[in-house]
Design a protein around this motif. Structure first.
Motif, PDB file in Angstrom:
ATOM      1  N   GLU A 172      61.419 -11.689  71.263  1.00 21.55           N
ATOM      2  CA  GLU A 172      60.150 -10.973  71.275  1.00 21.55           C
ATOM      3  C   GLU A 172      59.033 -11.977  71.504  1.00 21.55           C
ATOM      4  O   GLU A 172      59.210 -13.180  71.308  1.00 21.55           O
ATOM      5  CB  GLU A 172      59.913 -10.211  69.963  1.00 21.55           C
ATOM      6  CG  GLU A 172      59.691 -11.096  68.759  1.00 21.55           C
ATOM      7  CD  GLU A 172      59.337 -10.317  67.508  1.00 21.55           C
ATOM      8  OE1 GLU A 172      59.371  -9.073  67.543  1.00 21.55           O
ATOM      9  OE2 GLU A 172      59.028 -10.964  66.479  1.00 21.55           O
ATOM     10  N   ARG A 173      57.885 -11.466  71.941  1.00 22.43           N
ATOM     11  CA  ARG A 173      56.733 -12.317  72.163  1.00 22.43           C
ATOM     12  C   ARG A 173      55.684 -12.036  71.099  1.00 22.43           C
ATOM     13  O   ARG A 173      55.301 -10.892  70.861  1.00 22.43           O
ATOM     14  CB  ARG A 173      56.128 -12.073  73.549  1.00 22.43           C
ATOM     15  CG  ARG A 173      56.936 -12.654  74.676  1.00 22.43           C
ATOM     16  CD  ARG A 173      56.834 -14.165  74.745  1.00 22.43           C
ATOM     17  NE  ARG A 173      55.619 -14.593  75.415  1.00 22.43           N
ATOM     18  CZ  ARG A 173      54.899 -15.653  75.066  1.00 22.43           C
ATOM     19  NH1 ARG A 173      55.242 -16.360  74.020  1.00 22.43           N
ATOM     20  NH2 ARG A 173      53.815 -15.987  75.732  1.00 22.43           N
ATOM     21  N   ASP A 174      55.247 -13.105  70.457  1.00 21.18           N
ATOM     22  CA  ASP A 174      54.137 -13.062  69.516  1.00 21.18           C
ATOM     23  C   ASP A 174      52.904 -13.454  70.314  1.00 21.18           C
ATOM     24  O   ASP A 174      52.696 -14.631  70.615  1.00 21.18           O
ATOM     25  CB  ASP A 174      54.414 -14.044  68.374  1.00 21.18           C
ATOM     26  CG  ASP A 174      53.280 -14.114  67.368  1.00 21.18           C
ATOM     27  OD1 ASP A 174      52.356 -13.292  67.443  1.00 21.18           O
ATOM     28  OD2 ASP A 174      53.329 -15.010  66.498  1.00 21.18           O
ATOM     29  N   VAL A 175      52.090 -12.474  70.688  1.00 23.03           N
ATOM     30  CA  VAL A 175      51.023 -12.685  71.663  1.00 23.03           C
ATOM     31  C   VAL A 175      49.658 -12.647  70.982  1.00 23.03           C
ATOM     32  O   VAL A 175      49.380 -11.763  70.164  1.00 23.03           O
ATOM     33  CB  VAL A 175      51.063 -11.613  72.775  1.00 23.03           C
ATOM     34  CG1 VAL A 175      49.987 -11.875  73.825  1.00 23.03           C
ATOM     35  CG2 VAL A 175      52.440 -11.579  73.439  1.00 23.03           C
ATOM     36  N   LEU A 176      48.816 -13.599  71.349  1.00 17.95           N
ATOM     37  CA  LEU A 176      47.420 -13.608  70.913  1.00 17.95           C
ATOM     38  C   LEU A 176      46.545 -13.149  72.071  1.00 17.95           C
ATOM     39  O   LEU A 176      46.531 -13.780  73.128  1.00 17.95           O
ATOM     40  CB  LEU A 176      47.020 -15.021  70.466  1.00 17.95           C
ATOM     41  CG  LEU A 176      45.547 -15.221  70.124  1.00 17.95           C
ATOM     42  CD1 LEU A 176      45.146 -14.379  68.910  1.00 17.95           C
ATOM     43  CD2 LEU A 176      45.254 -16.705  69.863  1.00 17.95           C
ATOM     44  N   LEU A 177      45.826 -12.051  71.859  1.00 19.08           N
ATOM     45  CA  LEU A 177      44.876 -11.547  72.844  1.00 19.08           C
ATOM     46  C   LEU A 177      43.451 -11.816  72.375  1.00 19.08           C
ATOM     47  O   LEU A 177      43.166 -11.767  71.166  1.00 19.08           O
ATOM     48  CB  LEU A 177      45.044 -10.042  73.055  1.00 19.08           C
ATOM     49  CG  LEU A 177      46.386  -9.551  73.600  1.00 19.08           C
ATOM     50  CD1 LEU A 177      46.388  -8.031  73.660  1.00 19.08           C
ATOM     51  CD2 LEU A 177      46.673 -10.137  74.976  1.00 19.08           C
ATOM     52  N   LYS A 199      52.980  -7.896  68.703  1.00 21.83           N
ATOM     53  CA  LYS A 199      54.398  -8.220  68.818  1.00 21.83           C
ATOM     54  C   LYS A 199      54.992  -7.371  69.933  1.00 21.83           C
ATOM     55  O   LYS A 199      54.918  -6.139  69.898  1.00 21.83           O
ATOM     56  CB  LYS A 199      55.136  -7.925  67.507  1.00 21.83           C
ATOM     57  CG  LYS A 199      54.749  -8.830  66.352  1.00 21.83           C
ATOM     58  CD  LYS A 199      55.447 -10.172  66.430  1.00 21.83           C
ATOM     59  CE  LYS A 199      55.234 -10.956  65.129  1.00 21.83           C
ATOM     60  NZ  LYS A 199      55.868 -12.282  65.190  1.00 21.83           N
ATOM     61  N   MET A 200      55.593  -8.036  70.916  1.00 21.66           N
ATOM     62  CA  MET A 200      56.160  -7.349  72.070  1.00 21.66           C
ATOM     63  C   MET A 200      57.652  -7.670  72.170  1.00 21.66           C
ATOM     64  O   MET A 200      58.038  -8.780  72.561  1.00 21.66           O
ATOM     65  CB  MET A 200      55.442  -7.788  73.344  1.00 21.66           C
ATOM     66  CG  MET A 200      53.975  -7.412  73.401  1.00 21.66           C
ATOM     67  SD  MET A 200      53.735  -5.655  73.695  1.00 21.66           S
ATOM     68  CE  MET A 200      54.222  -5.543  75.413  1.00 21.66           C
ATOM     69  N   PRO A 201      58.540  -6.721  71.819  1.00 19.90           N
ATOM     70  CA  PRO A 201      59.978  -6.986  71.964  1.00 19.90           C
ATOM     71  C   PRO A 201      60.371  -7.081  73.428  1.00 19.90           C
ATOM     72  O   PRO A 201      59.885  -6.323  74.273  1.00 19.90           O
ATOM     73  CB  PRO A 201      60.618  -5.769  71.290  1.00 19.90           C
ATOM     74  CG  PRO A 201      59.577  -4.694  71.345  1.00 19.90           C
ATOM     75  CD  PRO A 201      58.256  -5.390  71.268  1.00 19.90           C
ATOM     76  N   LEU A 202      61.237  -8.038  73.739  1.00 16.74           N
ATOM     77  CA  LEU A 202      61.737  -8.196  75.101  1.00 16.74           C
ATOM     78  C   LEU A 202      62.889  -7.224  75.342  1.00 16.74           C
ATOM     79  O   LEU A 202      63.625  -6.868  74.420  1.00 16.74           O
ATOM     80  CB  LEU A 202      62.221  -9.622  75.333  1.00 16.74           C
ATOM     81  CG  LEU A 202      61.171 -10.741  75.170  1.00 16.74           C
ATOM     82  CD1 LEU A 202      61.829 -12.100  75.357  1.00 16.74           C
ATOM     83  CD2 LEU A 202      60.031 -10.559  76.157  1.00 16.74           C
ATOM     84  N   GLU A 233      44.571 -13.553  77.585  1.00 19.95           N
ATOM     85  CA  GLU A 233      45.856 -13.641  76.896  1.00 19.95           C
ATOM     86  C   GLU A 233      46.246 -15.104  76.712  1.00 19.95           C
ATOM     87  O   GLU A 233      46.275 -15.861  77.686  1.00 19.95           O
ATOM     88  CB  GLU A 233      46.937 -12.917  77.698  1.00 19.95           C
ATOM     89  CG  GLU A 233      48.316 -12.993  77.073  1.00 19.95           C
ATOM     90  CD  GLU A 233      49.350 -12.138  77.803  1.00 19.95           C
ATOM     91  OE1 GLU A 233      50.554 -12.386  77.613  1.00 19.95           O
ATOM     92  OE2 GLU A 233      48.959 -11.226  78.562  1.00 19.95           O
ATOM     93  N   CYS A 234      46.529 -15.486  75.478  1.00 20.94           N
ATOM     94  CA  CYS A 234      47.006 -16.839  75.201  1.00 20.94           C
ATOM     95  C   CYS A 234      48.518 -16.860  75.363  1.00 20.94           C
ATOM     96  O   CYS A 234      49.218 -16.064  74.741  1.00 20.94           O
ATOM     97  CB  CYS A 234      46.604 -17.267  73.795  1.00 20.94           C
ATOM     98  SG  CYS A 234      47.121 -18.952  73.398  1.00 20.94           S
ATOM     99  N   VAL A 235      49.017 -17.772  76.180  1.00 24.09           N
ATOM    100  CA  VAL A 235      50.449 -17.776  76.507  1.00 24.09           C
ATOM    101  C   VAL A 235      51.257 -18.703  75.605  1.00 24.09           C
ATOM    102  O   VAL A 235      52.456 -18.896  75.833  1.00 24.09           O
ATOM    103  CB  VAL A 235      50.682 -18.156  77.983  1.00 24.09           C
ATOM    104  CG1 VAL A 235      50.049 -17.124  78.904  1.00 24.09           C
ATOM    105  CG2 VAL A 235      50.142 -19.552  78.287  1.00 24.09           C
TER     106      VAL A 235
END
Length: 366
Positions: free
Chosen positions: A28-33, A12-15, A46-48
């Motif tokens: 925020e970005r919910d990112v799948l690596l 989880k990456m807050p903007l 990285e899945c966008v």
């Protein structure tokens, strides 16, 4: 190359600030690596895909599911990036999930051989000019302040998100405030219809670089008709999911510019095919962004350094979106970002930062 296992990691990456477009607002970005492990190296992808299927039909939970159930089990025992592409071809759609897997395998292979991502793709530049995407704001004064801040940071091009009700007035205000020398373009994210052509033609006097994806993503014919009704160059984004789509758009006259997003088209090998096709037909390209972390940003910079990418892309500095990136941050230098030169994508996550933002991990033995 033998793959021993693949890790799916959700973070989880807050903007740093909410980012609003015509299809919604992200905070925020919910990112799948993906981390691909081999006996000799590990590679990252990285899945966008976004949390919800708004930009496209893909979404991050669905990407994780299709990777787990179908795409990863389809990999042969020994594989390279081209082999990944062949193995995944029978599965329809899910291009963002495929792109992440292809990238991670490619990164691992290039780290083993010592070759950089940029060299593999055929990049020629060692630094690329950067633009910035500015979301829909609450007011024109707030928009002008935001644009002024980005220009002070050195960005070479400004892209404004637009939608019905937020188009002519804010775009005109930016042009009047910052002058005709500003490289300025707009992005509609498919918010208009062909019936809006007379309205969109009112943007023509503002000397824009382009209008991006004004109409529905599945209607190239209408885009071709729109291109005859306005003088602002039409750029396609969501409509282009493959080199075949790009060829159709060029043949129809649906666009004169293409925004290439590797995740949207299924990976960097397909992005390279689109590059070669567009360059052969004199169609300008630029590299779009999906609020990537440093993992995706590094790979995008390598793509943007290819000779056919003649317009500044959305490869913004890390701090445009994140207070702390998961890799060493990419810093703007006189409007440019350096293209990583190390093996593979040239960057790796900082373990302590990665652990802090990790929500879950899953190990899949291959």
């Amino acid at each position: 190359m033998k793959i021993t296992g693949i890790e799916l990691r959700r973070i989880k990456m807050p903007l740093v600030a909410p980012f609003r477009t015509s299809f919604g607002t992200e905070t925020e970005r919910d990112v799948l690596l993906l981390r691909v492990v081999t006996p000799d190296a590990e590679g990252w992808g990285e899945c966008v895909a976004m949390s919800d299927p708004l930009y496209s039909s893909e979404y991050v939970d669905g990407a994780a599911d299709v990777l787990r159930r179908f795409l990863i089990p389809a990999l042969p025992a020994h594989v390279d990036a081209h082999g990944v592409n062949r193995a995944l071809r029978p599965f329809k759609g899910h291009r963002m999930a495929k792109a992440a897997l292809e990238t991670a395998v490619l990164d691992a292979g290039l780290r083993t051989s010592g070759e950089s991502f940029a060299s593999f793709l055929g990049a020629e530049a060692d630094r690329v000019p950067c633009g910035v995407s500015v979301g829909i704001m609450d007011s024109v004064p707030r928009l002008l302040d935001a644009v002024a801040g980005y220009l002070d940071e050195g960005y070479a091009r400004i892209k404004l998100k637009i939608e019905p009700g937020w188009d002519l007035a804010p775009v005109r205000a930016v042009r009047e405030r910052f002058g005709d020398d500003l490289l300025l373009q707009v992005d509609a994210n498919a918010a208009y219809t062909l019936a809006d052509a007379p309205h969109l033609a009112k943007l023509d006097p503002l000397n824009l670089l382009l209008i991006e994806q004004p109409l529905a993503n599945d209607d190239m014919v209408q885009h071709a008709r729109l291109a005859t009704k306005i003088t602002t160059p039409v750029c396609l984004d969501e409509s282009i999911e493959s080199a075949e789509h790009a060829a159709a758009a060029i043949t129809l006259g649906a666009c004169s510019i293409i925004n290439v997003k590797p995740g949207r088209v299924g990976g960097y090998l397909e992005a390279r095919r689109i590059h070669d096709l567009a360059r052969a037909h004199g169609v300008a390209l630029w590299c779009g962004g999906m609020l990537e972390t440093g993992i995706g940003r590094a790979a995008n910079l390598a793509l943007a350094a290819m000779p056919g990418f003649t317009l500044p892309g959305d490869t913004s500095a890390s701090r445009r979106y994140y207070a702390t990136d998961i890799t060493a941050p990419f810093e703007l230098d006189e409007g440019h970002l350096e293209v990583p030169t190390g093996p593979g994508i040239g960057v790796a996550p900082v373990p302590a930062i990665l652990d802090e933002v990790t929500v879950s991990t899953e190990w899949i033995t291959v």
